[in-house]
Design a protein around this motif. Sequence first.
Motif, PDB file in Angstrom:
ATOM      1  N   GLU A  46      20.933  14.043 -20.225  1.00  0.00           N
ATOM      2  CA  GLU A  46      19.575  13.660 -20.650  1.00  0.00           C
ATOM      3  C   GLU A  46      18.629  13.650 -19.458  1.00  0.00           C
ATOM      4  N   ARG A  47      17.394  14.106 -19.660  1.00  0.00           N
ATOM      5  CA  ARG A  47      16.377  14.089 -18.609  1.00  0.00           C
ATOM      6  C   ARG A  47      15.672  12.737 -18.655  1.00  0.00           C
ATOM      7  N   ARG A  48      15.586  12.031 -17.520  1.00  0.00           N
ATOM      8  CA  ARG A  48      14.904  10.734 -17.405  1.00  0.00           C
ATOM      9  C   ARG A  48      13.772  10.867 -16.393  1.00  0.00           C
ATOM     10  N   TRP A  49      12.679  10.162 -16.640  1.00  0.00           N
ATOM     11  CA  TRP A  49      11.521  10.165 -15.750  1.00  0.00           C
ATOM     12  C   TRP A  49      11.326   8.776 -15.165  1.00  0.00           C
TER      13      TRP A  49
ATOM     14  N   GLU B 182       0.863  -1.175   0.000  1.00  0.00           N
ATOM     15  CA  GLU B 182       0.000   0.000   0.000  1.00  0.00           C
ATOM     16  C   GLU B 182       0.899   1.223   0.000  1.00  0.00           C
ATOM     17  N   GLY B 183       0.552   2.208  -0.814  1.00  0.00           N
ATOM     18  CA  GLY B 183       1.376   3.403  -0.861  1.00  0.00           C
ATOM     19  C   GLY B 183       0.810   4.437  -1.805  1.00  0.00           C
ATOM     20  N   ARG B 184       1.711   5.245  -2.348  1.00  0.00           N
ATOM     21  CA  ARG B 184       1.310   6.309  -3.277  1.00  0.00           C
ATOM     22  C   ARG B 184       2.168   6.249  -4.528  1.00  0.00           C
ATOM     23  N   LEU B 185       1.629   6.731  -5.618  1.00  0.00           N
ATOM     24  CA  LEU B 185       2.353   6.788  -6.875  1.00  0.00           C
ATOM     25  C   LEU B 185       3.176   8.070  -6.905  1.00  0.00           C
ATOM     26  N   GLN B 186       4.434   7.941  -7.352  1.00  0.00           N
ATOM     27  CA  GLN B 186       5.319   9.096  -7.430  1.00  0.00           C
ATOM     28  C   GLN B 186       5.979   9.122  -8.800  1.00  0.00           C
ATOM     29  N   VAL B 187       6.018  10.298  -9.398  1.00  0.00           N
ATOM     30  CA  VAL B 187       6.724  10.500 -10.665  1.00  0.00           C
ATOM     31  C   VAL B 187       7.812  11.526 -10.393  1.00  0.00           C
ATOM     32  N   ARG B 188       9.041  11.171 -10.726  1.00  0.00           N
ATOM     33  CA  ARG B 188      10.165  12.088 -10.498  1.00  0.00           C
ATOM     34  C   ARG B 188      11.085  12.039 -11.706  1.00  0.00           C
ATOM     35  N   SER B 189      11.965  13.016 -11.784  1.00  0.00           N
ATOM     36  CA  SER B 189      12.912  13.045 -12.897  1.00  0.00           C
ATOM     37  C   SER B 189      14.320  13.278 -12.363  1.00  0.00           C
ATOM     38  N   TYR B 190      15.291  12.926 -13.194  1.00  0.00           N
ATOM     39  CA  TYR B 190      16.685  13.181 -12.875  1.00  0.00           C
ATOM     40  C   TYR B 190      17.437  13.382 -14.187  1.00  0.00           C
ATOM     41  N   GLU B 191      18.649  13.889 -14.073  1.00  0.00           N
ATOM     42  CA  GLU B 191      19.476  14.138 -15.247  1.00  0.00           C
ATOM     43  C   GLU B 191      20.643  13.157 -15.245  1.00  0.00           C
ATOM     44  N   THR B 192      20.884  12.503 -16.380  1.00  0.00           N
ATOM     45  CA  THR B 192      21.984  11.546 -16.496  1.00  0.00           C
ATOM     46  C   THR B 192      23.310  12.297 -16.585  1.00  0.00           C
ATOM     47  N   LYS B 193      24.391  11.551 -16.557  1.00  0.00           N
ATOM     48  CA  LYS B 193      25.727  12.149 -16.636  1.00  0.00           C
ATOM     49  C   LYS B 193      25.957  12.866 -17.956  1.00  0.00           C
ATOM     50  N   VAL B 194      25.241  12.430 -19.012  1.00  0.00           N
ATOM     51  CA  VAL B 194      25.412  13.068 -20.323  1.00  0.00           C
ATOM     52  C   VAL B 194      24.370  14.154 -20.564  1.00  0.00           C
TER      53      VAL B 194
END
Length: 157
Positions: free
Chosen positions: A93-96, A79-91
């Motif tokens: 690029e934005r990843r979700w 049981e929990g919550r849905l989370q959407v986050r992003s980060y930037e790779t070493k090169v």
Amino acid sequence: MARGYNRIILMGNLARDPEIRYTASKQAVARLTVAVGRSWRDHDDNLQERTDFIPVVVWGNQAENCEKYLHKGRPVLVEGRLQVRSYETKVGERRWITEVVAQSVIFLSGGPRDSQDYKAFTEPVSTIGSLRDEFPDEFPTDISEMEDEGEEADIPF
């Protein structure tokens, strides 16, 4: 901003053993992957099946318990919550990432039942007495004791 409702309940099997790490402040964080199967019939009435592999993040003591007692293939309820986050790779690029942040993880079956750790984890607390022992007149042992002069008993559930 309007207040929303974000609640996820998953029941499935672990797709791999939990991976645990610790933050700089020594807080445990475990990553689980829960495999959730589903089936349906297509337009030709053929049975179709698919398994979704859902990433789950567990924090704190619960994360350490997951590492200790869970293993690949073990059924769980999350049981929990849905989370959407992003980060930037070493090169650059934005990843979700979409993941479930667990509020609770319930171990459904299996596990190392012979181990001392498991027994300590599941033993009931023996210091709590029965309400029936403390208040015998308030809690009848038989449903027939609850009936008053031929009327139906009012069962509180």
